[in-house]
Design an enzyme around this catalytic site. Structure first.
Site, short mmCIF file in Angstrom:
data_model
loop_
_atom_site.label_atom_id
_atom_site.label_comp_id
_atom_site.label_asym_id
_atom_site.label_seq_id
_atom_site.Cartn_x
_atom_site.Cartn_y
_atom_site.Cartn_z
N ARG A 1 55.58 47.14 40.43
CA ARG A 1 54.24 47.15 39.88
C ARG A 1 53.60 48.55 39.93
NH1 ARG A 1 48.80 46.77 41.42
NH2 ARG A 1 47.61 45.31 40.14
N ASP B 1 48.09 41.10 45.63
CA ASP B 1 48.26 39.76 45.05
C ASP B 1 48.88 38.79 46.05
OD1 ASP B 1 47.13 39.67 42.54
OD2 ASP B 1 48.87 40.54 41.55
N SER C 1 50.77 43.69 31.47
CA SER C 1 51.34 43.80 32.82
C SER C 1 52.82 44.18 32.77
CB SER C 1 51.23 42.47 33.55
OG SER C 1 49.95 42.31 34.08
N ARG D 1 57.92 49.85 35.21
CA ARG D 1 57.72 48.93 34.07
C ARG D 1 57.28 49.68 32.82
NH1 ARG D 1 51.87 46.64 35.12
NH2 ARG D 1 51.28 47.88 36.93
N HIS E 1 56.89 43.32 38.73
CA HIS E 1 56.25 43.01 40.01
C HIS E 1 57.25 42.51 41.05
CE1 HIS E 1 52.84 43.80 37.65
NE2 HIS E 1 51.95 43.20 38.39
N GLU F 1 57.03 29.57 31.10
CA GLU F 1 58.24 30.36 31.29
C GLU F 1 59.51 29.59 30.99
OE1 GLU F 1 55.84 29.92 33.50
OE2 GLU F 1 54.82 31.85 33.51
C1 TPP Z 1 53.85 30.31 36.60
C2 TPP Z 1 52.97 31.47 36.40
N1 TPP Z 1 53.13 32.26 35.33
C3 TPP Z 1 52.35 33.33 35.16
C4 TPP Z 1 51.38 33.63 36.06
C5 TPP Z 1 50.54 34.86 35.89
N2 TPP Z 1 49.17 34.51 35.52
C6 TPP Z 1 48.18 34.44 36.44
S1 TPP Z 1 46.72 33.95 35.79
C7 TPP Z 1 47.39 33.84 34.23
C8 TPP Z 1 46.55 33.43 33.06
C9 TPP Z 1 45.93 32.20 33.27
O1 TPP Z 1 44.86 31.94 32.41
P1 TPP Z 1 43.91 30.79 32.93
O2 TPP Z 1 44.76 29.95 33.79
O3 TPP Z 1 43.23 30.14 31.79
O4 TPP Z 1 42.91 31.52 33.89
P2 TPP Z 1 41.50 32.25 33.61
O5 TPP Z 1 41.77 33.40 32.71
O6 TPP Z 1 40.62 31.26 33.00
O7 TPP Z 1 41.07 32.69 34.97
C10 TPP Z 1 48.74 34.18 34.26
C11 TPP Z 1 49.61 34.19 33.10
C12 TPP Z 1 51.24 32.79 37.17
N3 TPP Z 1 50.32 33.02 38.13
N4 TPP Z 1 52.02 31.72 37.32
#
Ligand code: TPP
Lengths: 321, 302
Positions: A166, A116, A36, A9, A108, A57
């Site tokens: 990753r 994960d 990432s 990546r 990833h 997305e």
């Molecule tokens: C559909 C999807 N897109 C992207 C992700 C990757 N991802 C995991 S947590 C996150 C950010 C989420 O922020 P928030 O839900 O507010 O969580 P916090 O930082 O408060 O723990 C992302 C983009 C995912 N898990 N699922």
């Protein structure tokens, strides 16, 4: 021989930053995963042409489609699990049906994503993306190849999916290794058997070939099938003719991936035994990347095992050449 | 229906402290995972599991249970700590988080871990599942309540709003959404990444009853859950205003702590602030090899 380790990546990120300089039409979108997916290099240099889309997305996919209609070359990036699945309808109907110039960076990919766990270990993208008309699919083997593939797909019209991993992975090509989109690369010559791999399995295939040479006096040809669609059918047919048996190796589900694609080509043009190293119709789990590759049978030792089986099958049916 | 623990506010505070110790401690051997979100949700989570929800940890699939869905799958450290503290499995299991030989996956897996209703980890799916469970429970005349646990970042997903629309449309008053509104996500602050405000107005426009609380104030959280239970004719969402990394000074309100675990040294520092040491709490977890069952399981009460 000590191998250099680097993330695929990172090659994607560096290539995008380069494309930013050379091609003013390149724009980048990301779904809250800038570091990432390593598009942050581009974001830092070209903030005007970078769009943070948040955790959305489906929207991102079609916004990219819209951007392409204005002559831009959009690359959108997220984890492969979400890039290939969450917005699949958008990719199919909007991007592929209209053959729009959208590039998808799926980070990833593979079981080697590690701790994960299953949700984040993309293992289905080849099957999903290969089945869509107009879509092209690339899975480079290392840092350099990912960089070159990213540069290459910017020049090719139409939807394209790029699969990355990753972890730091062995660098098996260098800056000057040729890369031609749609043309596989022979990484090692041999006429006894051919191993066709993609992604990090190219390195495992090279390791397996060494073992086969040492322990079995089998000279295996190793083919790096970095482009899964369009598939380099010629190199597969040639390998089937020259060697009489094939082993495929991929970090992907057994159904619909590289192995299936290769078997389809041999079935059409030159049937020979084909053995496959892949994820055997299961979800992954948490663990260290290496631990998981071993547990789910995607290591050089598995390739060696399958190679021996392929050779036995070939010889049993009378040297199928 | 009753929560098997039914802790007082004083006891909830103590339990939340222990949950935070669990979170920090289990992340060290895991060497990967999320710290900030689990700490921000610890107080709301503790209130749910030790005062609000009806369940029997001995029988995770007990018919009489409430149903709760972790739509934001990645906060497994707080999720698993709550399940372990509530008796779904022994606390020593927490030390195998994210490891090959443990059952605690990086993101929740219903086939691996008791107390996980449905696997998650792809954001934005939990509210729809909750709507289905609420419709089904209502069809059965079942009095259980359905909880959708969400993060603020995932409010950016379109699927959340399709679900919100359907919950409002079907007037699902057995459904309660809880949002960990910590203003942080992976790449930065939510309003910088993709603004979701005014969130309360959005839910109101989707025909929900909205309650805003300080997500670190137990009285307010309890009050909101109570109000939600008594709100008829529409679903309720509780916007719990929280702080990422709450409880650990050097993580306080820092989005950089979204997705990384503390090192051993950072954990020592954090645990000192939480009134223990790494060795002490690690040992406490390692020796807790039996599930901590409640005195009176809800299954018996019901
Ligand atoms: C559909 C999807 N897109 C992207 C992700 C990757 N991802 C995991 S947590 C996150 C950010 C989420 O922020 P928030 O839900 O507010 O969580 P916090 O930082 O408060 O723990 C992302 C983009 C995912 N898990 N699922």
């Amino acid at each position: 021989m000590p191998v250099q380790m680097k993330k695929t990546r990172e090659g994607f990120g560096h290539a995008l930053a380069e494309l930013g300089e050379t091609n003013p039409n390149v724009v980048v979108l990301v779904g809250d995963l800038a570091s990432s997916t390593m598009v942050h290099f581009f974001a830092q240099k070209f903030p005007q042409r970078f769009f943070q889309m948040g955790v959305a997305e489906q929207n991102m996919s079609n916004v990219a489609a819209g951007l392409s209609l204005t002559g831009k070359i959009p690359f959108f990036a997220t984890y492969g699990a979400f890039a290939a699945c969450r917005d699949l309808d958008m990719i199919r109907v909007t991007t592929c049906y209209s053959n729009l110039n959208v590039k998808i960076g799926g980070a990833h990919g593979g079981i080697s994503v590690g701790p994960d766990g299953a949700t984040h270990q993309a293992l289905e993208e080849f099957a999903i993306m290969r089945s869509l008309p107009n879509m092209k699919v690339v899975c480079p083997c290392d840092y350099w190849e990912t960089k070159k593939a990213t540069l290459a797909i910017a020049e090719i019209w139409g939807p394209c999916y790029l699969r990355m991993g990753r972890e730091d992975v062995p660098v098996v090509t260098d800056e000057n290794t040729p890369f031609e989109f749609g043309k596989a690369l022979v990484m090692r010559e041999g006429k006894d058997l051919a191993i066709i791999g993609c992604g990090i399995m190219v390195y495992e295939a090279l390791e397996a070939a060494e073992v086969l040479a040492r322990e079995d006096r089998v000279e295996a040809r190793v083919i790096n099938m970095h482009t899964l669609k369009p598939l380099d059918e010629g190199i597969i047919i040639q390998a089937a003719r020259d060697c009489g048996s094939l082993v495929t190796a991929e970090e992907h589900q057994i159904y619909g991936g590289l192995g299936a694609a290769v078997a389809q080509v041999t079935a059409w043009y030159h049937p020979v035994p084909v053995e496959m190293v892949a994820m055997w119709d299961r979800f992954g789990q948490s663990g260290k990347p290496e631990e998981l590759l071993v547990a789910f049978g995607m290591k050089s030792t598995n390739i060696v095992e399958k190679a021996r089986k392929a050779l036995r099958r070939r010889d049993h049916r009378g040297n199928g050449k | 229906m009753a929560n098997p623990y039914n802790l007082s506010i004083l006891e909830l505070k103590q339990k939340a402290l222990e949950i935070r110790r669990d979170i920090i401690t289990m992340l060290v051997p895991a060497k990967s995972g999320h710290t900030g979100g689990p700490l921000s949700f610890a107080d709301v989570g503790t209130t749910l599991f030790f005062h609000e929800l009806t369940f029997d940890p001995r029988h995770p699939k007990w018919e009489g249970r409430d149903m709760w869905f972790w739509s934001f799958g990645h906060v497994t450290p707080v999720h698993y700590s709550l399940l372990a503290e509530a008796g779904f499995f022994p606390k020593c299991d927490l030390l195998k988080f994210r490891q090959f030989d443990g059952h605690l996956q990086g993101h929740p897996s219903s086939l691996d871990t008791p107390g996980v209703e449905v696997s998650s980890g792809s954001l934005g799916q939990g509210l729809s599942i909750a709507v289905g469970a609420a419709l089904g429970s209502r069809l059965d005349g079942h009095s259980r309540r359905i909880y959708a646990l969400m993060s603020d970042g995932e409010q950016q997903e379109g699927a959340i709003w399709e679900a919100a629309m359907s919950a409002g449309h079907y007037k699902l008053d057995n459904l309660c959404g809880l949002i960990d509104y910590n203003q942080a996500q992976i790449d930065g602050r939510v309003e910088d990444i993709m603004g979701i405000s005014p969130l309360a107005d959005k839910y109101r426009a989707f025909r929900w009853h909205v309650i805003e609380v300080d997500g670190h104030n137990f009285e307010e959280i309890l009050g909101a859950l109570d109000e939600a239970r008594h709100t008829k004719g529409k679903p309720t969402v509780i916007l719990a205003h929280t702080i990422m990394g709450q409880g650990v000074s050097f993580m306080h309100d820092k989005y950089e702590w979204h997705g990384k675990p503390p090192t051993k040294e950072q954990a020592e520092k954090a645990l000192a602030e939480l009134g223990t040491t790494f060795d002490e709490w690690h040992n406490h977890l390692a020796t807790s090899t039996e599930p901590a069952y409640p005195q009176k399981p809800a299954g018996v009460l019901a």
